[in-house]
Design an enzyme around this catalytic site. Structure first.
Site, mmCIF file in Angstrom:
data_model
loop_
_atom_site.group_PDB
_atom_site.id
_atom_site.type_symbol
_atom_site.label_atom_id
_atom_site.label_comp_id
_atom_site.label_asym_id
_atom_site.label_seq_id
_atom_site.Cartn_x
_atom_site.Cartn_y
_atom_site.Cartn_z
ATOM 1 N N ALA A 121 1.728 129.332 89.609
ATOM 2 C CA ALA A 121 0.980 129.595 88.380
ATOM 3 C C ALA A 121 1.757 130.535 87.478
ATOM 4 C CB ALA A 121 -0.351 130.220 88.738
ATOM 5 N N ASP A 171 4.221 126.756 73.297
ATOM 6 C CA ASP A 171 4.453 125.671 74.244
ATOM 7 C C ASP A 171 4.699 124.400 73.449
ATOM 8 O OD1 ASP A 171 4.789 124.786 76.749
ATOM 9 O OD2 ASP A 171 2.727 125.053 77.413
#
Length: 512
Positions: free
Chosen positions: A216, A276
């Site tokens: 993660a 992103d």
């Protein structure tokens, strides 16, 4: 190469020498060196806080960021090293190191040109990526590179060039079988832990699926974190090869095998920026798939109002870019758009997701059906993509393998091959969050649910997280359990409770 790389230590005298000392400070992947302000090198070289410095021990060298120390933590002739710097240089406390100004980073001219509107050439991409892997870029320079590529400012050709450069800078796994299949989810959906079900189904059908997964970064669990509660995942290339040759599949942590080292470094800077872009995402995913030796790849793109991809148009655009760049690398790639409106399964957090996976693999009554159906959908597509099942029949084949227990048997074998299966931990503290109103659940905020799980301690505390009891369509009565917070410490439970209690729209309930 356009950058001035130094392969051997510059000419020096004793004036450049210091004794190294391990500080035990975790700076994640960034090498940091600590020097006293009154040390002879800082004074003579004009080094200041945040200077970039080249550090040599024998023939090993790194470029590190300087932190200047005024407190009496170090002797005048000592240099402290962060854990990242220490790992890279090796050696023992007291060994001599030499410190210099680094050679100029010429590849940054390509980044500057991109900022002013020129495309990044394939040569420019190679030079930028190699310098990033060699540790020559500061965080500020990497942030500039990431920002100028964000907002879809990279076209297909640039994306392909960056992807190829990232592949070229790392190691590559090669297999003597064909096809080698893989699946990947672009993320943004809590508990979407289908990998741990898809891999054993596909491997049980005799196909090769060497899955390297991430830990993660911003989520409460990555596939590697969840798998780690069931078996070791920190495997090197030789161990991955051995497991896959024996069992046809593995579920290992990708960061330990250096398949795309540039990506691991860039992600560290990307996440705090919250940037992103499609181009970076495509380069990240495909560099790792190509490096793992995959020939046929299925990409799952969940779409929902609080998922990473929020519209059908955005999903289509990302899918086209993935397919085109994949084709240019010789990868057969298929994308599938799935529902990203709510979490998958019930548990959010490494161990809680592992218990969901075990329930599905063991065909337990009451196992989360949404996780089962999603895993079967993806496994079916992978089987068809790799030519194991005729078009339209993959899901039936996958369901037969899961229902018969063959997938569960295969999963246990993979765990044993990776170093032994273990029982996921259980949290010591729990708290139930209750519904405030009667009504039907009409919307769920994935991001806030994930945040509660992280405040409870996930993914560091493997047992921490959230069990969610109110999927879309649930008819709630005031006082009914909506979610249960799991934590390993009372403090983290309190953090998560306080945040959860303050969220009005975590779950939207339409009153009768």
């Amino acid at each position: 190469m356009g950058s001035h790389h130094r392969d051997k230590q510059p000419a020096d005298g004793p004036a450049h020498a210091l004794r190294m000392r391990r500080m035990g400070i975790d700076t994640y992947l960034e090498p940091v060196i600590y020097m006293r302000r009154d040390c002879h090198i800082c004074r003579s070289e004009g080094f200041e806080a945040h200077s970039r410095v080249e550090v040599w021990r024998g023939n090993k060298h790194i470029v590190a960021t300087l932190n200047v120390v005024d407190a009496p933590l170090l002797q005048v002739d000592e240099a402290g090293l962060s854990e990242a710097a220490w790992r890279s240089l090796g050696g023992r406390d007291g060994d001599h190191i030499k410190v210099f100004h680094p050679a100029p980073v010429q590849s940054f001219s390509h980044v500057r040109a991109k900022i002013y509107g020129s495309p990044i050439t394939s040569e420019g991409a190679s030079e930028i990526v190699q310098d990033i892997v060699d540790g020559r870029y500061s965080d500020i320079e990497m942030a500039a590179f990431i920002a100028t590529c964000a907002g879809n400012r990279m076209d297909i050709a640039e994306t392909a060039s960056i992807t190829r450069a990232m592949i070229g800078a790392g190691k590559r796994l090669q297999w003597n079988v064909h096809p080698v299949v893989d699946k990947h989810c672009v993320g943004g959906l809590p508990a979407n832990r289908t990998t741990l079900i898809v891999v054993p189904i596909v491997a049980a059908c005799g196909m090769t699926i060497p899955k390297t997964s991430s830990r993660a970064i911003t989520s409460p669990a990555g596939s590697a974190d969840t798998m780690e509660t069931l078996a070791p995942v920190d495997l090197d290339i030789a161990q991955i090869r051995r497991v896959v040759e024996r069992e046809q599949g593995c579920i290992a942590w990708g960061g330990g095998v250096n398949l795309s080292p540039a990506d691991d470094i860039l992600i560290r800077v990307e996440r705090p920026l919250g940037l992103d872009s499609d181009g970076q995402l495509v380069a990240s995913v495909l560099s790792k798939k190509y490096a793992a030796g995959s020939t046929h790849v299925l990409i799952d793109i969940p779409v929902g109002p609080t998922a990473k991809v929020r519209s059908a148009e955005a999903a289509q655009s990302l899918g086209e870019r993935l397919t085109t760049v994949g084709q240019s690398l010789g990868i057969t790639l298929r994308t599938i758009i799935t529902d990203g409106a709510q979490p998958v399964g019930r548990g959010i957090g490494p161990a809680l997701e592992a218990y969901d996976v075990l329930a599905v693999l063991q065909n337990q009554p009451g196992a989360p059906d949404d996780l089962r159906q999603r895993a079967l959908l993806l496994a079916g597509h992978v089987l068809e993509l790799g030519g194991k099942a005729p078009q339209g029949e993959g899901r039936t084949m996958a369901a037969a393998v899961l229902t018969s227990g063959a997938a569960w048997t295969k999963f246990q074998s993979i765990c044993e091959a990776q170093g032994g299966m273990r029982v996921p931990p259980v949290a010591r503290f729990t708290h139930v969050v209750q519904a405030r109103h009667d009504g039907r659940v009409v919307a769920i905020d994935n991001r806030r649910l994930a945040r509660i799980a992280k405040l409870a301690g996930a993914p560091k505390a493997h047992a921490a997280g959230v069990v969610f009891h109110a999927p879309l369509g649930t008819m709630l009565v005031a006082g009914q359990p909506m979610l249960t917070i799991h934590a390993d410490s009372p403090g983290e439970l309190a953090y998560a409770r306080t945040y959860a209690d303050a969220q009005e729209d975590l779950v939207q309930v339409q009153e009768h």
